[in-house]
Design a protein around this motif. Structure first.
Motif, PDB file in Angstrom:
ATOM      1  N   MET A   1       0.896  -1.188   0.081  1.00 62.20           N
ATOM      2  CA  MET A   1      -0.164   0.031  -0.206  1.00 62.20           C
ATOM      3  C   MET A   1       0.736   1.098  -0.118  1.00 62.20           C
ATOM      4  N   THR A   2       0.533   2.083  -0.766  1.00 67.09           N
ATOM      5  CA  THR A   2       1.413   3.513  -0.973  1.00 67.09           C
ATOM      6  C   THR A   2       1.045   4.150   0.214  1.00 67.09           C
ATOM      7  N   GLN A   3       2.085   5.064   0.729  1.00 70.14           N
ATOM      8  CA  GLN A   3       1.750   6.125   1.645  1.00 70.14           C
ATOM      9  C   GLN A   3       0.790   7.403   0.957  1.00 70.14           C
ATOM     10  N   ILE A   4      -0.070   7.900   1.903  1.00 68.70           N
ATOM     11  CA  ILE A   4      -0.499   8.958   1.411  1.00 68.70           C
ATOM     12  C   ILE A   4       0.222  10.048   1.970  1.00 68.70           C
ATOM     13  N   LEU A   5       0.454  11.306   0.835  1.00 70.91           N
ATOM     14  CA  LEU A   5       0.952  12.439   1.590  1.00 70.91           C
ATOM     15  C   LEU A   5       0.424  13.276   2.476  1.00 70.91           C
ATOM     16  N   PRO A   6       1.097  13.739   3.333  1.00 69.70           N
ATOM     17  CA  PRO A   6       0.551  14.479   4.515  1.00 69.70           C
ATOM     18  C   PRO A   6      -0.227  15.755   4.244  1.00 69.70           C
TER      19      PRO A   6
ATOM     20  N   ASN B   1      10.895  14.398   6.355  1.00 67.32           N
ATOM     21  CA  ASN B   1      12.086  13.674   6.672  1.00 67.32           C
ATOM     22  C   ASN B   1      11.458  12.332   7.520  1.00 67.32           C
ATOM     23  N   GLU B   2      10.622  12.580   8.657  1.00 66.88           N
ATOM     24  CA  GLU B   2      10.377  11.658   9.362  1.00 66.88           C
ATOM     25  C   GLU B   2       9.572  10.593   8.491  1.00 66.88           C
ATOM     26  N   LEU B   3       9.029  10.819   7.599  1.00 66.01           N
ATOM     27  CA  LEU B   3       8.101   9.968   6.699  1.00 66.01           C
ATOM     28  C   LEU B   3       9.016   9.123   5.768  1.00 66.01           C
ATOM     29  N   LYS B   4      10.333   9.529   5.131  1.00 65.92           N
ATOM     30  CA  LYS B   4      11.175   9.267   4.515  1.00 65.92           C
ATOM     31  C   LYS B   4      11.981   8.060   5.354  1.00 65.92           C
ATOM     32  N   GLU B   5      12.311   8.465   6.673  1.00 66.55           N
ATOM     33  CA  GLU B   5      12.681   7.119   7.568  1.00 66.55           C
ATOM     34  C   GLU B   5      11.578   6.199   8.111  1.00 66.55           C
TER      35      GLU B   5
ATOM     36  N   SER C   1       9.263   6.642  10.003  1.00 68.53           N
ATOM     37  CA  SER C   1       8.651   6.661  11.332  1.00 68.53           C
ATOM     38  C   SER C   1       7.279   6.769  11.491  1.00 68.53           C
ATOM     39  N   TRP C   2       6.396   6.947  10.364  1.00 66.85           N
ATOM     40  CA  TRP C   2       4.997   7.124  10.350  1.00 66.85           C
ATOM     41  C   TRP C   2       4.553   6.486   9.389  1.00 66.85           C
ATOM     42  N   ILE C   3       3.442   5.962   9.283  1.00 67.56           N
ATOM     43  CA  ILE C   3       2.439   5.196   8.278  1.00 67.56           C
ATOM     44  C   ILE C   3       1.282   6.116   8.069  1.00 67.56           C
ATOM     45  N   THR C   4       0.910   6.443   7.070  1.00 68.91           N
ATOM     46  CA  THR C   4      -0.132   7.502   6.980  1.00 68.91           C
ATOM     47  C   THR C   4      -1.635   6.835   6.517  1.00 68.91           C
ATOM     48  N   SER C   5      -2.471   7.273   6.687  1.00 70.46           N
ATOM     49  CA  SER C   5      -3.792   7.164   6.193  1.00 70.46           C
ATOM     50  C   SER C   5      -4.822   8.295   6.510  1.00 70.46           C
TER      51      SER C   5
ATOM     52  N   LEU D   1      -3.943  10.937   9.045  1.00 63.68           N
ATOM     53  CA  LEU D   1      -3.563  10.005  10.394  1.00 63.68           C
ATOM     54  C   LEU D   1      -2.055   9.750  10.101  1.00 63.68           C
ATOM     55  N   LEU D   2      -1.395  10.091  11.257  1.00 59.44           N
ATOM     56  CA  LEU D   2      -0.139   9.606  11.184  1.00 59.44           C
ATOM     57  C   LEU D   2       0.117   8.659  12.365  1.00 59.44           C
ATOM     58  N   ILE D   3       0.559   7.201  11.946  1.00 58.37           N
ATOM     59  CA  ILE D   3       0.447   6.187  12.743  1.00 58.37           C
ATOM     60  C   ILE D   3       1.826   5.762  12.833  1.00 58.37           C
ATOM     61  N   ALA D   4       2.137   5.826  14.384  1.00 58.78           N
ATOM     62  CA  ALA D   4       3.664   5.408  14.768  1.00 58.78           C
ATOM     63  C   ALA D   4       3.919   4.071  14.264  1.00 58.78           C
ATOM     64  N   ASP D   5       5.167   3.898  13.659  1.00 54.42           N
ATOM     65  CA  ASP D   5       5.581   2.800  13.218  1.00 54.42           C
ATOM     66  C   ASP D   5       5.831   2.150  14.744  1.00 54.42           C
ATOM     67  N   PRO D   6       5.469   0.629  14.537  1.00 51.78           N
ATOM     68  CA  PRO D   6       5.660  -0.053  15.892  1.00 51.78           C
ATOM     69  C   PRO D   6       7.117  -0.082  16.438  1.00 51.78           C
ATOM     70  N   PHE D   7       7.996   0.398  15.770  1.00 48.82           N
ATOM     71  CA  PHE D   7       9.521   0.493  16.272  1.00 48.82           C
ATOM     72  C   PHE D   7       9.760   1.785  16.771  1.00 48.82           C
ATOM     73  N   LEU D   8       8.990   2.907  16.599  1.00 49.38           N
ATOM     74  CA  LEU D   8       9.490   4.106  16.552  1.00 49.38           C
ATOM     75  C   LEU D   8       9.391   4.440  18.429  1.00 49.38           C
ATOM     76  N   LYS D   9      10.722   4.722  18.649  1.00 47.55           N
ATOM     77  CA  LYS D   9      11.094   4.763  20.275  1.00 47.55           C
ATOM     78  C   LYS D   9      10.922   6.212  20.629  1.00 47.55           C
ATOM     79  N   ASP D  10      10.446   7.253  20.063  1.00 43.42           N
ATOM     80  CA  ASP D  10      10.320   8.563  20.809  1.00 43.42           C
ATOM     81  C   ASP D  10       9.220   8.365  21.694  1.00 43.42           C
ATOM     82  N   PRO D  11       9.630   8.687  23.076  1.00 45.39           N
ATOM     83  CA  PRO D  11       8.346   8.593  24.135  1.00 45.39           C
ATOM     84  C   PRO D  11       7.265   9.249  23.982  1.00 45.39           C
ATOM     85  N   ASN D  12       7.599  10.510  23.136  1.00 46.70           N
ATOM     86  CA  ASN D  12       6.118  11.556  22.747  1.00 46.70           C
ATOM     87  C   ASN D  12       5.137  10.609  21.871  1.00 46.70           C
ATOM     88  N   PHE D  13       5.744   9.838  21.144  1.00 44.75           N
ATOM     89  CA  PHE D  13       5.139   9.382  20.099  1.00 44.75           C
ATOM     90  C   PHE D  13       4.949   7.913  20.063  1.00 44.75           C
TER      91      PHE D  13
END
Length: 185
Positions: free
Chosen positions: A1-6, A135-139, A141-145, A11-23
């Motif tokens: 599935m292709t990511q939608i552009l923000p 940049n976070e999307l390129k990395e 960090s987020w899955i978009t929907s 919705l920005l859905i945190a990747d399961p391995f995103l470690k930032d405690p805020n997100f």
């Protein structure tokens, strides 16, 4: 599935391995995305205080407040589904409005003219400077929907992240079962 552009309403859905405690394991509803930056609200992190504990004008109204994000945690914002009753709101996505006259919203709740199910309060917000979110999307960090009322106003905050991934189906649905730290497996 292709990511939608923000964009507003994403919705920005945190990747399961995103470690930032805020997100970590959060879902952020974007209210605005422009070249100079983006902002939105974390939908699934309950704050330690209720609305009446934070605002004198909401006395006797122990409504939940969500941690919108780490920016300006001295401000209260809200999303709602009542554009005809709460003046001054901005439609972010179909049937989802950001802001408006706060005192009117509180009075409508007090008078039982609107239900808490159709309004969500946030302390602070999530913000990204120019280029930061892309940049976070390129990395990855987020899955978009695309955002929707069902997820934005979901009562069970613990279900939002999983439900957002389930909505995407396929490989994304499998992410629900991933451990926070795969090294512990």
């Amino acid at each position: 599935m292709t990511q939608i552009l923000p964009a507003a309403g994403t919705l920005l859905i945190a990747d399961p391995f995103l470690k930032d405690p805020n997100f970590m394991r959060t879902v952020v509803f974007l209210c605005e995305h422009q070249e100079e930056g983006s902002f939105g609200f974390v939908l699934n992190r309950l704050y330690d205080f209720t609305l009446d504990q934070l605002m004198a004008s909401a006395e006797g109204m122990p409504l939940p407040v969500y941690y919108g994000g780490p920016v300006q945690v001295d401000t209260i914002h809200f999303l709602h589904q009542y554009p005809d009753l709460i003046p001054g709101g901005f439609e972010v996505a179909e049937g989802i409005y950001w802001g408006g006259d706060f005192e009117t919203a509180v009075q409508l709740l007090r008078d039982n003219e609107i239900t808490p199910r159709g309004i969500r309060f946030f302390i602070g917000y999530s913000g990204w400077s120019e280029g930061q979110l892309l940049n976070e999307l390129k990395e990855k960090s987020w899955i978009t929907s695309k955002g929707n009322q069902r997820l934005v106003f979901e009562i069970d905050q613990n279900a939002i992240w999983k439900e957002a991934l389930k909505d995407l189906g396929g490989e994304y649905e499998q992410l629900i079962n991933y451990p926070i730290d795969p090294q512990l497996n």
